[in-house]
Design a protein around this motif. Structure first.
Motif, PDB file in Angstrom:
ATOM      1  N   THR A  49       0.824  -1.217   0.000  1.00  0.00           N
ATOM      2  CA  THR A  49       0.000   0.000   0.000  1.00  0.00           C
ATOM      3  C   THR A  49       0.858   1.268   0.000  1.00  0.00           C
ATOM      4  N   LYS A  50       0.482   2.197  -0.887  1.00  0.00           N
ATOM      5  CA  LYS A  50       1.068   3.542  -0.887  1.00  0.00           C
ATOM      6  C   LYS A  50      -0.073   4.521  -0.605  1.00  0.00           C
ATOM      7  N   ILE A  51       0.227   5.598   0.113  1.00  0.00           N
ATOM      8  CA  ILE A  51      -0.737   6.678   0.295  1.00  0.00           C
ATOM      9  C   ILE A  51      -0.223   7.880  -0.492  1.00  0.00           C
ATOM     10  N   LEU A  52      -1.066   8.416  -1.366  1.00  0.00           N
ATOM     11  CA  LEU A  52      -0.701   9.591  -2.148  1.00  0.00           C
ATOM     12  C   LEU A  52      -1.451  10.776  -1.559  1.00  0.00           C
ATOM     13  N   ALA A  53      -0.723  11.754  -1.052  1.00  0.00           N
ATOM     14  CA  ALA A  53      -1.347  12.905  -0.390  1.00  0.00           C
ATOM     15  C   ALA A  53      -1.295  14.126  -1.292  1.00  0.00           C
ATOM     16  N   THR A  54      -2.428  14.828  -1.380  1.00  0.00           N
ATOM     17  CA  THR A  54      -2.490  16.069  -2.144  1.00  0.00           C
ATOM     18  C   THR A  54      -3.239  17.106  -1.300  1.00  0.00           C
ATOM     19  N   ASN A  67       2.700  19.840   4.780  1.00  0.00           N
ATOM     20  CA  ASN A  67       3.192  19.789   6.163  1.00  0.00           C
ATOM     21  C   ASN A  67       3.678  18.372   6.472  1.00  0.00           C
ATOM     22  N   LYS A  68       4.996  18.197   6.587  1.00  0.00           N
ATOM     23  CA  LYS A  68       5.553  16.838   6.732  1.00  0.00           C
ATOM     24  C   LYS A  68       5.188  16.205   8.079  1.00  0.00           C
ATOM     25  N   ASP A  69       4.909  17.019   9.095  1.00  0.00           N
ATOM     26  CA  ASP A  69       4.543  16.453  10.405  1.00  0.00           C
ATOM     27  C   ASP A  69       3.114  15.889  10.388  1.00  0.00           C
ATOM     28  N   ILE A  70       2.215  16.555   9.656  1.00  0.00           N
ATOM     29  CA  ILE A  70       0.867  16.007   9.468  1.00  0.00           C
ATOM     30  C   ILE A  70       0.954  14.695   8.679  1.00  0.00           C
ATOM     31  N   LEU A  71       1.800  14.681   7.639  1.00  0.00           N
ATOM     32  CA  LEU A  71       1.946  13.461   6.816  1.00  0.00           C
ATOM     33  C   LEU A  71       2.566  12.321   7.616  1.00  0.00           C
ATOM     34  N   GLY A  91       0.037   2.910   8.800  1.00  0.00           N
ATOM     35  CA  GLY A  91       1.127   1.934   8.705  1.00  0.00           C
ATOM     36  C   GLY A  91       1.604   1.745   7.275  1.00  0.00           C
ATOM     37  N   ALA A  92       1.642   2.848   6.515  1.00  0.00           N
ATOM     38  CA  ALA A  92       2.036   2.787   5.102  1.00  0.00           C
ATOM     39  C   ALA A  92       2.778   4.064   4.727  1.00  0.00           C
ATOM     40  N   PRO A  93       3.705   3.984   3.763  1.00  0.00           N
ATOM     41  CA  PRO A  93       4.445   5.187   3.370  1.00  0.00           C
ATOM     42  C   PRO A  93       3.548   6.196   2.653  1.00  0.00           C
ATOM     43  N   VAL A  94       3.833   7.476   2.874  1.00  0.00           N
ATOM     44  CA  VAL A  94       3.061   8.559   2.242  1.00  0.00           C
ATOM     45  C   VAL A  94       3.931   9.241   1.192  1.00  0.00           C
ATOM     46  N   TYR A  95       3.366   9.415   0.018  1.00  0.00           N
ATOM     47  CA  TYR A  95       4.039  10.089  -1.097  1.00  0.00           C
ATOM     48  C   TYR A  95       3.270  11.350  -1.450  1.00  0.00           C
ATOM     49  N   VAL A  96       3.966  12.316  -2.013  1.00  0.00           N
ATOM     50  CA  VAL A  96       3.276  13.512  -2.504  1.00  0.00           C
ATOM     51  C   VAL A  96       3.489  13.613  -4.011  1.00  0.00           C
ATOM     52  N   ILE A  97       2.488  14.214  -4.653  1.00  0.00           N
ATOM     53  CA  ILE A  97       2.505  14.294  -6.110  1.00  0.00           C
ATOM     54  C   ILE A  97       1.875  15.615  -6.498  1.00  0.00           C
ATOM     55  N   ALA A 133       5.392   7.778 -16.611  1.00  0.00           N
ATOM     56  CA  ALA A 133       4.904   9.028 -16.011  1.00  0.00           C
ATOM     57  C   ALA A 133       5.715   9.373 -14.764  1.00  0.00           C
ATOM     58  N   PRO A 134       5.767  10.659 -14.399  1.00  0.00           N
ATOM     59  CA  PRO A 134       6.546  11.069 -13.215  1.00  0.00           C
ATOM     60  C   PRO A 134       6.077  10.316 -11.965  1.00  0.00           C
ATOM     61  N   ASN A 135       7.036   9.892 -11.143  1.00  0.00           N
ATOM     62  CA  ASN A 135       6.695   9.174  -9.913  1.00  0.00           C
ATOM     63  C   ASN A 135       6.522  10.146  -8.760  1.00  0.00           C
ATOM     64  N   PRO A 136       5.606   9.826  -7.830  1.00  0.00           N
ATOM     65  CA  PRO A 136       5.484  10.667  -6.636  1.00  0.00           C
ATOM     66  C   PRO A 136       6.730  10.532  -5.770  1.00  0.00           C
ATOM     67  N   ARG A 137       6.953  11.487  -4.885  1.00  0.00           N
ATOM     68  CA  ARG A 137       8.157  11.385  -4.037  1.00  0.00           C
ATOM     69  C   ARG A 137       7.767  11.066  -2.592  1.00  0.00           C
ATOM     70  N   LEU A 138       8.607  10.252  -1.960  1.00  0.00           N
ATOM     71  CA  LEU A 138       8.348   9.811  -0.581  1.00  0.00           C
ATOM     72  C   LEU A 138       8.421  11.007   0.368  1.00  0.00           C
TER      73      LEU A 138
END
Length: 535
Positions: free
Chosen positions: A434-439, A445-449, A457-463, A496-501
């Motif tokens: 599982t990946k979480i993509l946050a927009t 805000n990295k502390d909220i993420l 319990g999964a990594p969060v990526y931004v795009i 396509a461009p990948n989201p970043r961790l």
């Protein structure tokens, strides 16, 4: 925005609430052209505010259908003036604001098929619509029709199991029922009913485009399991409805080629394919390249969750749609009203209006907040329908206040625990991949993420998803061109461009939140039953 030389490309369109947008994406999946027409600003003669007309009752909300047509004219002329090479476009697809409906008048199909390249679309389609102002997703005037539809199928849960959602005022079946009941003559004169998405596709085809499964599952009319119109739902809404809707089709299928109007007026190639248009939310799922097990979280005014689901469990809250890139799969959508405005209020009250102080509070408090849990709903929440603030200590006793830093963590943890609990209620499970993509605003805000990563319990990526529905539509055009259902969508978008961790779960996070989640769910049910018994 000018084009960088000619190259083989696909166009992605988005007919959204406030504007029509387009992007061009080349074979390497680079966006090299984008433009838009803003309804309020560029078409003031239609007198919309935010792209809509809000009627005197405060419940009825519509948009002029000819405004959308004219916006497409303007946008195509802007592209032509910029030197855009239409001859390089191999396929196009698009998105429309979900739940809006368009009513084509008897004889409109003939007009559509005989468009003259010497005139604009809006000049030729003036008399083609039996309803000039179309109901859109912001409309909430169909409560009586919703009650009738739920009664016809055996209640809200039965309707949800059948169509993916209980009856909602904005959903198209209920809107059609209202048109039929309040203006039977307009309904009688209607030969075809489109969603905004299939209406936009019809403009390109020069004939009626079918409704796709994914946007079609936002109507309270399509059976999500067997992808067919429900006869019971159709009958409860209006007579002869199936023939006015036409058959639904897989979201990734080619529905035809562009009409001669576009080849003669703009220079599109005659074999340029049109891939079924879909809703803006499903198109965004494609634009963010979601895969099975993934979640997208939009942290805006409202917080929205998109989920990829293999086996859905339709419920009384949230929506299950057919998946736009894999017809065997599903997507779910959950909306939470108390999003960024609630976070801003707590920042003002507990962090001296400072985001950096807000972040320091999250850094200085422990995961799980010492067992202290909070519920913060300053406006009436929809998932679930609760209003007010509620705080509980580690023994589950209600308390009147928390210290500032505890309050901040209780808010953020509570918001994300609610999202996970309600996602799991629809059949979602966190998988090892599982990946979480946050927009959205709070995704900066990295502390909220970090809290988001810990709770799930999964990594969060931004795009960057400023145009996710548009870009997703262009990706879907490539997918349809490559064979649609026979080719995995993930193969098409691998360039396509990948989201970043942005955040990975802390060690021990799983144990902390696995213990807290059942408590949070139980307390939410307790508050819900208390508020209902007080009504």
């Amino acid at each position: 925005m000018a084009q960088q030389g000619a190259r083989r490309c696909c166009l992605g369109w988005d007919f959204s609430t406030q504007q029509v947008k387009v992007v061009a994406v080349d074979g390497e999946l680079n966006v090299f052209y984008e433009d838009s027409v803003h309804f309020d600003k560029d078409l003031p003669e239609f007198r919309t505010q935010g792209g809509v007309h809000v009627h005197g009752d405060g419940l009825t909300v519509t948009s002029p259908v000819l405004m959308w047509v004219q916006a497409l004219d303007i946008l195509l002329e802007k592209m032509k003036a910029s030197g855009f090479e239409f001859s390089q476009v191999v396929a196009l697809s698009g998105a429309g604001q979900q739940h809006g409906s368009v009513y084509w008048k008897t004889g409109a199909s003939q007009t559509l098929s005989r468009l003259s390249p010497n005139l604009s679309l809006h000049q030729q389609l003036q008399a083609c619509f039996s309803v000039s102002d179309c109901p859109v997703w912001m409309d909430s005037s169909t409560t009586a029709q919703c009650q009738r539809l739920e009664a016809a199928v055996g209640g809200p849960q039965a309707l949800s199991c059948l169509t993916g959602s209980r009856a909602y005022e904005r959903f198209t079946g209920n809107q059609i029922a209202k048109v039929y009941q309040q203006d039977p003559e307009a309904y009688r004169q209607t030969e075809r009913i489109s969603l905004v998405s299939s209406f936009a596709a019809s403009l390109f085809l020069g004939s009626y485009s079918p409704i796709d499964y994914s946007d079609g599952s936002g109507m309270n009319l399509l059976q999500i399991q067997d992808k067919a119109w429900s006869q019971t739902c159709l009958s409860a809404c209006a007579p002869h409805l199936e023939e006015k809707l036409g058959p639904a089709v897989p979201s990734c299928c080619i529905v035809g080629a562009v009409s001669r109007y576009y080849t003669q007026r703009y220079g599109f190639p005659p074999d340029c394919k049109v891939v079924a248009f879909t809703g803006d939310n499903p198109a965004s799922l494609a634009g963010m390249k979601l895969e099975e097990g993934d979640i997208a979280v939009s942290l805006g005014t409202s917080d929205t969750l998109f989920l990829w689901l293999p086996k859905p469990s339709p419920a009384l809250e949230g929506h299950i749609f057919c998946n736009p890139v894999d017809p065997q799969q599903y997507m779910a959508l959950l909306c939470f009203k108390n999003g960024s405005l609630m976070r801003e209020k707590i920042r003002e009250e507990s962090a001296s209006r400072s985001w950096s102080e807000f972040s320091r509070a999250l850094q200085s408090t422990e995961m799980g907040n010492g067992g202290q849990l909070g519920f913060y709903f300053d406006v009436m929440e929809i998932t679930p329908d609760i209003m007010g603030r509620y705080r509980f200590n580690a023994e589950d006793h209600e308390v009147s206040a928390f210290p500032g830093s505890v309050e901040i963590r209780a808010l953020i943890e509570g918001q994300f625990m609610a999202k996970r609990i309600h996602a799991e209620g629809l059949g979602y499970r966190v998988l090892p991949k599982t990946k979480i993509l946050a927009t959205g605003g709070a995704s900066h805000n990295k502390d909220i993420l970090q809290v988001l990563a810990d709770v799930f319990g999964a990594p969060v990526y931004v795009i960057d998803t400023a145009n996710s529905a548009c870009v997703g539509s262009a990706y879907r055009a490539f997918h349809g061109l490559a064979g649609g259902t026979d080719v995995p969508f993930s193969e098409i978008v691998k360039l396509a461009p990948n989201p970043r961790l942005a955040a990975a779960p802390n060690p021990g996070a799983t144990q902390v939140y696995e213990a807290l989640l059942p408590r949070y769910a139980k307390l939410e049910q307790k508050i819900l039953s208390q508020t209902r018994s007080a009504e």
